[in-house]
Motif scaffolding. Structure first.
Motif, PDB file in Angstrom:
ATOM      1  N   GLY A 135      -4.843  -0.402   7.415  1.00  0.00           N
ATOM      2  CA  GLY A 135      -5.778  -1.449   7.074  1.00  0.00           C
ATOM      3  C   GLY A 135      -5.780  -3.222   7.252  1.00  0.00           C
ATOM      4  O   GLY A 135      -6.285  -3.905   7.562  1.00  0.00           O
ATOM      5  N   ILE A 136      -3.737  -3.645   6.678  1.00  0.00           N
ATOM      6  CA  ILE A 136      -3.636  -4.627   6.965  1.00  0.00           C
ATOM      7  C   ILE A 136      -3.311  -4.597   8.379  1.00  0.00           C
ATOM      8  O   ILE A 136      -3.281  -6.368   8.811  1.00  0.00           O
ATOM      9  CB  ILE A 136      -2.092  -4.554   6.194  1.00  0.00           C
ATOM     10  N   GLY A 142      -3.583   2.352   3.833  1.00  0.00           N
ATOM     11  CA  GLY A 142      -2.899   0.893   3.443  1.00  0.00           C
ATOM     12  C   GLY A 142      -2.601  -0.642   4.289  1.00  0.00           C
ATOM     13  O   GLY A 142      -3.178  -1.115   4.785  1.00  0.00           O
ATOM     14  N   VAL A 143      -2.088   0.766   4.956  1.00  0.00           N
ATOM     15  CA  VAL A 143      -0.753  -0.393   5.988  1.00  0.00           C
ATOM     16  C   VAL A 143      -1.898  -0.600   7.077  1.00  0.00           C
ATOM     17  O   VAL A 143      -1.870  -1.152   8.607  1.00  0.00           O
ATOM     18  CB  VAL A 143       0.285   0.962   6.592  1.00  0.00           C
ATOM     19  N   PRO A 193       1.052  -1.745   0.120  1.00  0.00           N
ATOM     20  CA  PRO A 193      -0.314   0.076   0.277  1.00  0.00           C
ATOM     21  C   PRO A 193       0.577   1.433  -0.022  1.00  0.00           C
ATOM     22  O   PRO A 193       1.991   1.305   0.447  1.00  0.00           O
ATOM     23  CB  PRO A 193      -0.885  -0.059   1.387  1.00  0.00           C
TER      24      PRO A 193
END
Length: 59
Positions: free
Chosen positions: A36-37, A33-34, A28
């Protein structure tokens, strides 16, 4: 701890290789994005913890 260090080193090497060949980053591109992970990981862990207490429908 060894697993974390090896994962970091592997990611570092992959990042260098992708940058050297001018390829798009295979991760990401933004902190969202990170995050979200990380959320997926913690959601999985929470479900593993509370899952046995839930009715059969949620298992």
């Amino acid at each position: 701890m060894k697993e974390i260090l090896l994962a970091f080193i592997t990611g570092l090497i992959v990042g260098i290789v992708f940058a050297a060949f001018k390829l798009p980053i295979p991760a990401p591109p933004a902190f969202a994005g990170v995050a979200g992970i990380i959320g997926i990981y913690f959601g999985f862990k929470i479900m593993a913890w509370v899952g046995p207490m839930l009715p059969e429908f949620f298992k």
